[in-house]
Each structure stands twice: as structure tokens, then as C-alpha cells.
Design an enzyme around this catalytic site. Structure first.
Site, PDB file in Angstrom:
ATOM      1  N   HIS A   1       0.805  -1.226   0.000  1.00 55.10           N
ATOM      2  CA  HIS A   1       0.000   0.000   0.000  1.00 55.10           C
ATOM      3  C   HIS A   1       0.848   1.291   0.000  1.00 55.10           C
ATOM      4  O   HIS A   1       0.895   2.008  -0.973  1.00 55.10           O
ATOM      5  CB  HIS A   1      -0.906   0.021   1.238  1.00 55.10           C
ATOM      6  CG  HIS A   1      -1.794  -1.189   1.368  1.00 55.10           C
ATOM      7  ND1 HIS A   1      -2.861  -1.457   0.527  1.00 55.10           N
ATOM      8  CD2 HIS A   1      -1.771  -2.214   2.252  1.00 55.10           C
ATOM      9  CE1 HIS A   1      -3.457  -2.571   0.899  1.00 55.10           C
ATOM     10  NE2 HIS A   1      -2.826  -3.051   1.945  1.00 55.10           N
TER      11      HIS A   1
HETATM   12  O1  RIB Z   1      -5.069  -0.062   4.584  1.00 58.93           O
HETATM   13  C1  RIB Z   1      -3.671  -0.001   4.420  1.00 58.93           C
HETATM   14  C2  RIB Z   1      -3.086   1.050   5.306  1.00 58.93           C
HETATM   15  O2  RIB Z   1      -3.351   0.732   6.670  1.00 58.93           O
HETATM   16  C3  RIB Z   1      -1.550   1.133   5.197  1.00 58.93           C
HETATM   17  O3  RIB Z   1      -1.144   2.464   5.423  1.00 58.93           O
HETATM   18  C4  RIB Z   1      -1.076   0.245   6.309  1.00 58.93           C
HETATM   19  O4  RIB Z   1       0.198   0.661   6.825  1.00 58.93           O
HETATM   20  C5  RIB Z   1      -2.132   0.470   7.351  1.00 58.93           C
HETATM   21  O5  RIB Z   1      -1.774   1.624   8.084  1.00 58.93           O
END
Ligand code: RIB
Ligand code: CA
Length: 312
Positions: free
Chosen positions: A241
Site C-alpha cells: 500500500h
Molecule cells: O489499509 C492499508 C493502510 O493501513 C496502510 O497504510 C497500512 O500501513 C495500514 O496503516
């Protein structure tokens, strides 16, 4: 640029990518409570900074809790200490004086207008507080590049919300309504960027500390994906992500973006943190862009090549 984060295994990979990319001129890292409490996210940012040989970049601790909601965690996806299986040893270089909000406001207001980009990799509490402290930030900030939200992919913390927005929906609602120029990488894009076996193996073959730690983070996510989320096909991989924000700043052609208007649900318990992404806008005046496509292989090739040139 500034990176606001809650390391977090994917935040850690995003930090390593930025630390290995000197053209980004990383002015500061700010931390927020999210995946794990802010004491741990701040320590973890300092650990990754040390691994990367970048103790020159100040780390400023930020909000311990959301604007209104109870602190949420995601330790099941990041490990109790927040860096997967990595032993969380207290690093020598301390956090910097001054809070995340103070650092964000000072750095942006001292710089040329719109010259400082802000990558937000966790709950948006720090930016919401900074905008409350200095409303002129909205027009002085460069692009606010966010990992957060979901449209066609649905949610990952609830059926309708992604974790970063869900964790502090009130902060997100204020930021999206602030007038900031925002480039948003929701699950629609990050689910196209998966740590498959060949991509992790390519990182492991690099042979330096930054690449080894990044690979270790991805291996942990791979295991969690198998155990908690599911592994539908043999060539599956866990989504990556947060590094999408830094990858876009380095190589925007890896993504396809659409102008839109994004609003956040902050009243309903059922749909708390839902991002309503409206594409029926005037492209010339839209302040938000939503990532609809990502070149997953291209993102991993970028990470591998940049980490090959890391200081450590
Ligand atoms: O949904 C993904 C996000 O949530 C990313 O930033 C991961 O690090 C968590 O914080
Ligand atoms: Ca994060």
C-alpha cells in the site's frame, strides 16, 4: 517532501524507497499512532532511518490518538512491535524536538508555495491538526499524496472502509474538505501492486541492508496474507500500500489517475470511513485525483532499483 506515517511494514518499505531517492529532498518524517501506538511508530521510523543510513532526516512524533475516536491498531497485520518479525531495538539517533504538527507547519510555511509535497501513509490526524493550526497550509502545500480509501475494491477494515480513513474519519473528512490538492492511492490501486514471490526474491537478491529489510517486511505481509486474508491462486501476493505514494512522486507514469471529489463518511457507524469518490466533476477545477490503475511490476522494479543504490 515530508512523509507522515505509522510504521507499519508497508510504511517501512515506503520510507526505505524515499531514503534511497535523494531527489525527493526528504525534509522530515512525522509519525502518528495507527498500526501500533505512536511511541512504537516513532521508534520504528527511527529504526528504518538508521537501517537506510539516513539519520540526517529528522523524525518528529505526532498524534497519539485520532481527533475524536478511540485509538485503533492493526498489529495483526504488522506484528506487535509494528515491523513484522524485525527485532525492534531502540536506535541511537533520537526523535527531533517539536511535534509533527509544528514540523509540518514550519517546513511548509518557510518554503516556496506548493514546493513541499506531503505523503500521508497513516491516519490523517497530524495533517488535520496542522490545517487547524495554520489554515493557509491548504494552498501552500504541494500535492498531498495519500494512501487511503477504497471505491471499487470495498474495505479492508470494514466492508466499506480502508484502515487509514476508518481509523480517523473525522480527520480525513476535514482534510478532504480543506481544499488541499490531493492524489489518493486507495485499495483500488494498491491491490494491483502485490508482493509476489518473484518480486520479493528480486529484492532479496540485491544484497544490502535496505533491500533485506524491505524483503523481510514483504515476507511478513506474505505470511499474514496466507494466514488471515487468503491465498486464492499460487502466484498471489500481499498488497503493497504505502510505497505507492512515493512511487508516484518518483515515477507518476506507473499510475493512471482520474479527477474526482472525495468525501468521507464520519457519522454512520456502519459505513464509518467510507470514501465516496465522485468522478462527475470538472477536471479543470477538481482538487482530488484517484488512482484507478497501477503498474505493479513497475512499482516493484522501481523499489528494487532504488534500494540497490541505497546508502546501506
Ligand atoms: O489499509 C492499508 C493502510 O493501513 C496502510 O497504510 C497500512 O500501513 C495500514 O496503516
Ligand atoms: Ca501505514
Amino acid at each position: 517532501m515530508i512523509i507522515d506515517c505509522d510504521p507499519g511494514v508497508d510504511d517501512a518499505v515506503g520510507l526505505l524507497l524515499a531514503f534511497a531517492s535523494p531527489e525527493l529532498d526528504l525534509k522530515a518524517v512525522t509519525t502518528v499512532g495507527g498500526n501500533v501506538p505512536v511511541e512504537k511508530t516513532t521508534r520504528n521510523a527511527r529504526i528504518i532511518r538508521h537501517v537506510a543510513g539516513r539519520d540526517d532526516v529528522p523524525v518528529h512524533a505526532g498524534a497519539a490518538r485520532p481527533l475524536k475516536r478511540e485509538p485503533a491498531g492493526a498489529g495483526e497485520f504488522h506484528g506487535a512491535e509494528g515491523l513484522g518479525d524485525l527485532e525492534a531495538v531502540e536506535p541511537d539517533a533520537p526523535a527531533a524536538e517539536g511535534s509533527a504538527v509544528e514540523a509540518i507547519v514550519r517546513i511548509v510555511m518557510e518554503a516556496e508555495p506548493t514546493s513541499v509535497a506531503l505523503a500521508v501513509m497513516g491516519p490523517m490526524t497530524n495533517l488535520a491538526l496542522a490545517l487547524r493550526a495554520e489554515p493557509r497550509l491548504a494552498e501552500r502545500l504541494g500535492p498531498v499524496v495519500v494512501m487511503g480509501g477504497a471505491r471499487s475494491e470495498g474495505g479492508n477494515i470494514t466492508p466499506s472502509a480502508e484502515f487509514n480513513i476508518w481509523a480517523d474519519p473525522d480527520a480525513a473528512a476535514e482534510v478532504f474538505a480543506s481544499g488541499c490538492e490531493m492524489v489518493v492511492f486507495g485499495l483500488d490501486a494498491t491491490h494491483q501492486v502485490r508482493g509476489t514471490e518473484d518480486r520479493i526474491a528480486a529484492l532479496e537478491a540485491v544484497g544490502n541492508a535496505s533491500a533485506a529489510i524491505a524483503a523481510s517486511m514483504l515476507r511478513f505481509s506474505q505470511r499474514i496474507e496466507r494466514e488471515i486474508v487468503g491465498w486464492p491462486t499460487p502466484d498471489w501476493g500481499a498488497p503493497l500500500h504505502d510505497p505507492c505514494t512515493v512511487a508516484w512522486l518518483l515515477k507518476p507514469g506507473l499510475f493512471r489517475l482520474k479527477p474526482c471529489r472525495i468525501e468521507v463518511e464520519a457519522d454512520s457507524d456502519l459505513t464509518r470511513g467510507h470514501t465516496a469518490v465522485e468522478f462527475r466533476v470538472d477536471p479543470a477545477s477538481a482538487r482530488h485525483l484517484w488512482a484507478v490503475e497501477a503498474d505493479g511490476q513497475g512499482v516493484f522494479d522501481l523499489i528494487t532499483e532504488r534500494l540497490r543504490g541505497a546508502a546501506r
